[in-house]
Design a protein around this motif. Structure first.
Motif, PDB file in Angstrom:
ATOM      1  N   PHE A  36      60.703  77.624  65.466  1.00 47.12           N
ATOM      2  CA  PHE A  36      59.813  78.530  66.199  1.00 47.12           C
ATOM      3  C   PHE A  36      60.645  79.302  67.216  1.00 47.12           C
ATOM      4  O   PHE A  36      61.466  78.713  67.924  1.00 47.12           O
ATOM      5  CB  PHE A  36      58.694  77.760  66.909  1.00 47.12           C
ATOM      6  N   ASP A  37      60.429  80.591  67.260  1.00 42.53           N
ATOM      7  CA  ASP A  37      61.067  81.452  68.252  1.00 42.53           C
ATOM      8  C   ASP A  37      62.593  81.275  68.271  1.00 42.53           C
ATOM      9  O   ASP A  37      63.218  81.225  69.333  1.00 42.53           O
ATOM     10  CB  ASP A  37      60.469  81.166  69.635  1.00 42.53           C
ATOM     11  N   GLY A 137      62.797  73.233  74.312  1.00 41.75           N
ATOM     12  CA  GLY A 137      62.707  74.645  73.946  1.00 41.75           C
ATOM     13  C   GLY A 137      61.254  75.064  73.850  1.00 41.75           C
ATOM     14  O   GLY A 137      60.449  74.775  74.755  1.00 41.75           O
ATOM     15  N   PRO A 138      60.854  75.686  72.752  1.00 42.34           N
ATOM     16  CA  PRO A 138      59.468  76.136  72.623  1.00 42.34           C
ATOM     17  C   PRO A 138      58.521  75.048  72.117  1.00 42.34           C
ATOM     18  O   PRO A 138      57.336  75.306  71.889  1.00 42.34           O
ATOM     19  CB  PRO A 138      59.575  77.266  71.589  1.00 42.34           C
ATOM     20  N   PHE A 139      59.039  73.815  71.939  1.00 43.32           N
ATOM     21  CA  PHE A 139      58.246  72.731  71.358  1.00 43.32           C
ATOM     22  C   PHE A 139      57.751  71.774  72.453  1.00 43.32           C
ATOM     23  O   PHE A 139      58.552  71.236  73.222  1.00 43.32           O
ATOM     24  CB  PHE A 139      59.075  71.943  70.343  1.00 43.32           C
ATOM     25  N   GLN A 140      56.450  71.601  72.522  1.00 42.77           N
ATOM     26  CA  GLN A 140      55.846  70.606  73.408  1.00 42.77           C
ATOM     27  C   GLN A 140      55.574  69.351  72.576  1.00 42.77           C
ATOM     28  O   GLN A 140      54.830  69.396  71.598  1.00 42.77           O
ATOM     29  CB  GLN A 140      54.538  71.132  73.997  1.00 42.77           C
ATOM     30  N   ARG A 159      53.429  70.733  69.605  1.00 44.24           N
ATOM     31  CA  ARG A 159      52.599  71.878  69.964  1.00 44.24           C
ATOM     32  C   ARG A 159      53.471  73.121  70.138  1.00 44.24           C
ATOM     33  O   ARG A 159      54.492  73.078  70.821  1.00 44.24           O
ATOM     34  CB  ARG A 159      51.833  71.616  71.268  1.00 44.24           C
ATOM     35  N   THR A 160      53.051  74.186  69.494  1.00 43.90           N
ATOM     36  CA  THR A 160      53.650  75.510  69.697  1.00 43.90           C
ATOM     37  C   THR A 160      52.499  76.510  69.718  1.00 43.90           C
ATOM     38  O   THR A 160      51.367  76.167  69.341  1.00 43.90           O
ATOM     39  CB  THR A 160      54.620  75.888  68.554  1.00 43.90           C
ATOM     40  N   LEU A 164      49.092  73.113  66.347  1.00 44.10           N
ATOM     41  CA  LEU A 164      49.389  71.712  66.628  1.00 44.10           C
ATOM     42  C   LEU A 164      49.704  70.993  65.313  1.00 44.10           C
ATOM     43  O   LEU A 164      48.921  71.027  64.358  1.00 44.10           O
ATOM     44  CB  LEU A 164      48.199  71.044  67.309  1.00 44.10           C
ATOM     45  N   VAL A 165      50.860  70.344  65.291  1.00 41.49           N
ATOM     46  CA  VAL A 165      51.292  69.566  64.126  1.00 41.49           C
ATOM     47  C   VAL A 165      51.362  68.104  64.529  1.00 41.49           C
ATOM     48  O   VAL A 165      51.837  67.772  65.621  1.00 41.49           O
ATOM     49  CB  VAL A 165      52.681  70.037  63.629  1.00 41.49           C
TER      50      VAL A 165
END
Length: 558
Positions: A36-37, A137-140, A159-160, A164-165
């Motif tokens: 992501f991103d 990074g962009p991953f919660q 979470r991005t 949500l995965v």
């Protein structure tokens, strides 16, 4: 199943890309890359163990090729638990870039760090536990407790802005776990209320109806077998199965026996587990195996590796009388593990070998000495009904497992088009609640063979199989370089093809005639003449002996 190779579409803004590099269509090599991103997050990095048709191979790694040029973009590797099929390839990934952060529970990281120490790699790690939240990074990331056949296993919610995965890792829903650590269904329910856009779920037991039996049901069976054993007891299990080793220690202690750990990985892993408080060793139970041989036979239990029939593991060596401990009449051997697909023949060979030596072999087929660490169909149905995910990607399993898992999801109302049956290298994009396949990478097997990594090819393995199954023939011919005439030979040597090299006397004139014909047609190139020899003897051996050996012709100039 194989998805046609197709270059993935360019990744658009606000889209999460999911690419499994291993673990689909196989039980092992688990590794999934999330993008992501411009940043990459990896979940698990495991190995696959070789089968009989891969002779000489030690381990099989995921194919790192898609990320080799993007190592600086990796924000971290999340490790769901400490089994080899989820952590075993970490040292080989970190050989490419040592400072990639590793994220996992305390036991998982301790097992990984022990492996990295053997590779002389110092890791950068972050220890997490259930309930923790981390930002990479962009991953919660949110970590959720799950129950498995090793302590400290974690699922991870990712979470991005794309959605949500939830990735379960390996899990089951044992309601009376030995360590009291349940799969956190309350957290699952909360995530379900939030809305799960993509569910990556363990498929290993998806084709088994009902529920996986309780781990604690194994303890009384082990205790009974050990109590009734007249002589030595040898228990073989996975080197990381802390719960099973705990049950063996407790059963041995209850019946006045001491326990010796056998196998380097078993000793290493149980030492780590004991130091961290996951394994509770009763006083005066453990004994060094060299001293154990001085004990009476009815006062010792050996806890060993080799439950999958691995040729170099302790149990296989015992069965082959290639170990200091030689099983015999009156000894009891317990195989306290399930069969990993592909290992059946190797395990049954070990069972036969031990039985031939007179040992009483107890295994899952004749006693309940093992339960699986994976959720069966009933448990998976509960998960689908609790989570109600928009899209499902079955992972961790052979194709029959993946398809069975997808059907379970569909039974609970998830549309067929939202249950994705993928392959290693399948590229999936998630955006606005929609997950779709956008490409397929061409991935291969990366073989670890002794000290080499990735240098052995499928063609090399084919050659090894031919050598092992069909034999070897060399043909030496000395020729005059100026005239092409035969000076000496053909001289034929064979191994594993026929009882006597004299059987090849009939083909020598045929090789000579074929070479003379080729030379008469102006052929002088040694390679071309070698091919003439190869074709001539190859046809003859196939017709007369019904064999297809490896043939190595050597044309030598006088």
């Amino acid at each position: 199943m194989s998805i046609p190779i197709a270059a993935p579409e360019p990744l658009t803004d606000g889209t999460l890309r999911v690419t499994p590099l291993g673990g689909l269509g196989e039980v092992g090599r688990n590794m999934t890359v999330f993008e992501f991103d411009g940043k990459l997050l990896i979940v698990d990095c495991g190995v696959l163990f070789p089968e009989e048709h891969q002779p000489g191979v030690d381990l099989i790694l995921p194919d790192f090729e898609p990320i080799k040029d993007r190592l600086d973009d990796i924000v971290g590797v999340v490790l769901t638990h400490g089994h080899e099929d989820h952590i075993g390839a970490v040292p080989y990934l970190l050989r490419l870039k040592q400072d990639i952060p590793l994220i996992g529970s305390s036991l998982t990281l301790a097992l990984v760090e022990a492996k990295l120490k053997e590779h002389r790699i110092k890791s950068y790690s972050l220890t997490v536990k259930e309930g923790d939240n981390e930002e990479l990074g962009p991953f919660q990331l949110e970590f959720i407790a799950v129950n498995h056949s090793i302590p400290d296993a974690l699922a991870v919610a990712i979470r991005t802005p794309a959605g949500l995965v939830l990735a379960t890792g390996d899990f089951k829903m044992d309601q009376l776990p030995l360590d009291g650590r349940l799969t956190d269904l309350r957290a699952f329910s909360r995530l379900g209320e939030e809305g799960i856009d993509l569910f990556l779920v363990d498929s290993t037991n998806a084709d088994i109806p009902g529920f996986t039996p309780l781990e604690r049901s194994i303890g009384p069976v082990l205790e009974q077998v050990i109590a009734q054993a007249p002589r030595r007891v040898i228990v073989a299990s996975f080197a990381s199965h802390v719960h099973r080793v705990q049950q063996v220690l407790d059963a041995a202690h209850a019946h006045g026996r001491r326990v010796a750990l056998l196998g380097r990985s078993m000793v290493r892993n149980m030492t780590i587990a004991a130091d961290l408080g996951y394994l509770h060793v009763p006083d005066n139970v453990l004994i060094d195996y060299r001293k154990a041989r001085d004990l009476p036979d009815d006062k010792i239990v050996y806890m060993s590796t080799g439950s999958q029939g691995e040729p170099m593991a302790v149990l296989s060596r015992m069965a082959n009388l290639d170990h200091a401990i030689e099983p015999g009449p009156g000894d009891t051997v317990i195989l306290a593990s399930s069969l990993i697909p592909g290992n059946e023949n190797a395990v049954y060979r070990v069972i036969d070998g031990l039985t031939r030596l007179g040992a009483d072999v107890v295994h899952k087929a004749n006693a309940q000495v093992h339960v699986s660490g994976h959720a069966a169909a009933g448990e998976l149905l509960y998960c689908y009904n609790i989570l109600k995910p928009k899209n499902v990607l079955p992972i961790h399993g052979e194709y029959r497992h993946l398809i069975a898992n997808a059907k379970l999801a569909q039974d609970t109302g998830i549309p067929q088009e939202r249950t994705l049956i993928a392959d290693n290298g399948t590229v999936i994009d998630l955006k606005d609640g929609d997950a779709r396949i956008v490409g397929q990478l061409d991935l291969g097997f990366v073989y670890v063979d002794g000290s080499t990594v990735g240098e052995i090819t499928d063609a090399d393995l084919k050659d090894r199989r031919i050598l092992g199954e069909e034999g070897f023939i060399s043909v030496i011919v000395v020729v005059d370089p100026s005239t092409g005439s035969i000076v000496s030979g053909p001289e034929i040597h064979a191994r594993g093809v026929a009882e006597d090299d004299a059987v090849f006397d009939d083909v020598v004139p045929k090789i000579t005639a074929a070479l003379k014909e080729a030379v008469g047609n102006g052929v002088r190139d040694n390679h071309a003449l070698s091919q003439v020899v190869r074709r001539t003897i190859g046809r003859w051996v196939n017709q007369k002996l019904r064999r297809r050996p490896m043939i190595v012709p050597m044309i030598i100039e006088a």
